[in-house]
Scaffold this active site. Structure first.
Site, PDB file in Angstrom:
ATOM      1  N   ALA A 163     -39.289  44.105  39.473  1.00  0.00           N
ATOM      2  CA  ALA A 163     -39.692  42.757  39.890  1.00  0.00           C
ATOM      3  C   ALA A 163     -38.699  41.710  39.379  1.00  0.00           C
ATOM      4  CB  ALA A 163     -41.092  42.445  39.378  1.00  0.00           C
ATOM      5  N   TYR A 164     -38.266  41.867  38.144  1.00  0.00           N
ATOM      6  CA  TYR A 164     -37.332  40.914  37.536  1.00  0.00           C
ATOM      7  C   TYR A 164     -36.026  40.855  38.305  1.00  0.00           C
ATOM      8  CZ  TYR A 164     -34.061  39.046  34.040  1.00  0.00           C
ATOM      9  OH  TYR A 164     -33.103  38.314  33.393  1.00  0.00           O
ATOM     10  N   PHE A 165     -35.404  42.019  38.577  1.00  0.00           N
ATOM     11  CA  PHE A 165     -34.115  42.018  39.249  1.00  0.00           C
ATOM     12  C   PHE A 165     -34.242  41.608  40.706  1.00  0.00           C
ATOM     13  CE2 PHE A 165     -32.327  43.698  35.504  1.00  0.00           C
ATOM     14  CZ  PHE A 165     -30.955  43.592  35.622  1.00  0.00           C
ATOM     15  N   LYS A 168     -34.266  37.849  40.534  1.00  0.00           N
ATOM     16  CA  LYS A 168     -32.985  37.310  40.096  1.00  0.00           C
ATOM     17  C   LYS A 168     -31.926  37.415  41.190  1.00  0.00           C
ATOM     18  CE  LYS A 168     -33.440  35.975  35.706  1.00  0.00           C
ATOM     19  NZ  LYS A 168     -32.995  34.681  35.185  1.00  0.00           N
TER      20      LYS A 168
END
Length: 269
Positions: A163-165, A168
């Site tokens: 989810a983070y990448f 980003k």
């Protein structure tokens, strides 16, 4: 306001808004821009008592040149109000730095959709609203700098941080598009893409990786976290802050729409 004919490094007393700035990279950014003679507004998330203590220390250290926006933000749309509050306080938003980030450090099969949605809201949607609100204010003044913290550029991912990448990398499309829209307006829009920095989120990832692989934290750092970072050391917050200041000087006015790695050589491979 200080005289705008000061040195490029001082930036001439610009007004800087930094989001996600309670601790880690954002906090060091705030200190660095304040040291360079600018007015800094901070807004971040965390324990209220810790925020109050940290903001009190910052205000004392910089004697009125640093303020903390205590707005309670429950939705990404409310980030627009944070920009407006900073504009009302000091009459301008010259530099916007988005540093908000949160991750789950879980395999995708164990990461619930609600967590995915929260991470997209925190990282991608909040940046969208701050940039969307700040750009018209910068256009009126004919000058502006937008900086976004993002991962190292390139078609790579990271285990346990789906989810983070995803959020980003979506930011990079946002940055490049805004840069094209504002290229003739005296505004630059860039992403700073650090490699691994020793922050609480990295420590959380180390603990989870060490648990999954049944290994020590030190071995996990060497074999997993820094495995693809050729310098074999963490990027420092001081290095990131120095790059951020440079990108806001007049010397960097032709740098826009870029995703600049500061990653110990990771993007070279």
């Amino acid at each position: 306001m200080t005289n705008q004919n000061q040195s490029a490094i001082s930036l001439g007393g610009r007004v800087v808004l930094i989001t996600g700035s309670v601790g880690g990279i954002g906090w060091r950014l705030a200190e660095t821009f304040a040291d360079a003679g600018n007015l800094v507004m901070l807004h971040g998330w965390g324990d209220p008592a810790e925020i109050e203590e940290a903001s009190t220390l910052m205000r004392r250290a910089y004697e009125g040149r640093v303020e903390f926006i205590k707005a309670s933000v429950s939705t990404s749309e409310e980030m627009a109000d944070v920009v407006r509050m900073a504009q009302t306080k000091w009459g301008a938003i010259d530099i916007l730095i988005n540093d908000a980030g949160v991750t789950d450090a879980l395999p995708i099969t164990e990461s619930p959709f609600d967590r995915w949605r929260t991470i997209q809201e925190t990282i991608l949607n909040r940046s969208y609203h701050t940039i969307r609100t700040a750009v018209p204010l910068m256009k009126k003044r004919g000058w502006g700098r937008i900086l976004q913290l993002a991962p190292s550029p390139g078609p790579v991912g990271s285990p346990l941080e789906t989810a983070y990448f995803s959020a980003k990398y979506a930011l990079m499309g946002l940055i490049k598009s805004v840069a094209l829209e504002t290229a003739e307006c005296g505004i630059t829009c860039n992403a700073i893409c650090p490699g691994n920095v020793r922050t609480p989120s990295i420590d959380s990832k180390v603990r989870e990786q060490a648990r999954i692989q049944a290994t020590s934290k030190d071995q996990c750092i060497g074999d997993v976290i820094l495995a693809n970072q050729p310098a074999k050391r963490f990027v420092t917050v001081e290095e990131i802050a120095a790059l951020a200041v440079y990108l806001c000087t007049e010397s960097a006015r032709s740098i826009t729409g870029t995703c600049i790695p500061i990653d110990g050589g990771s993007s070279a491979g």
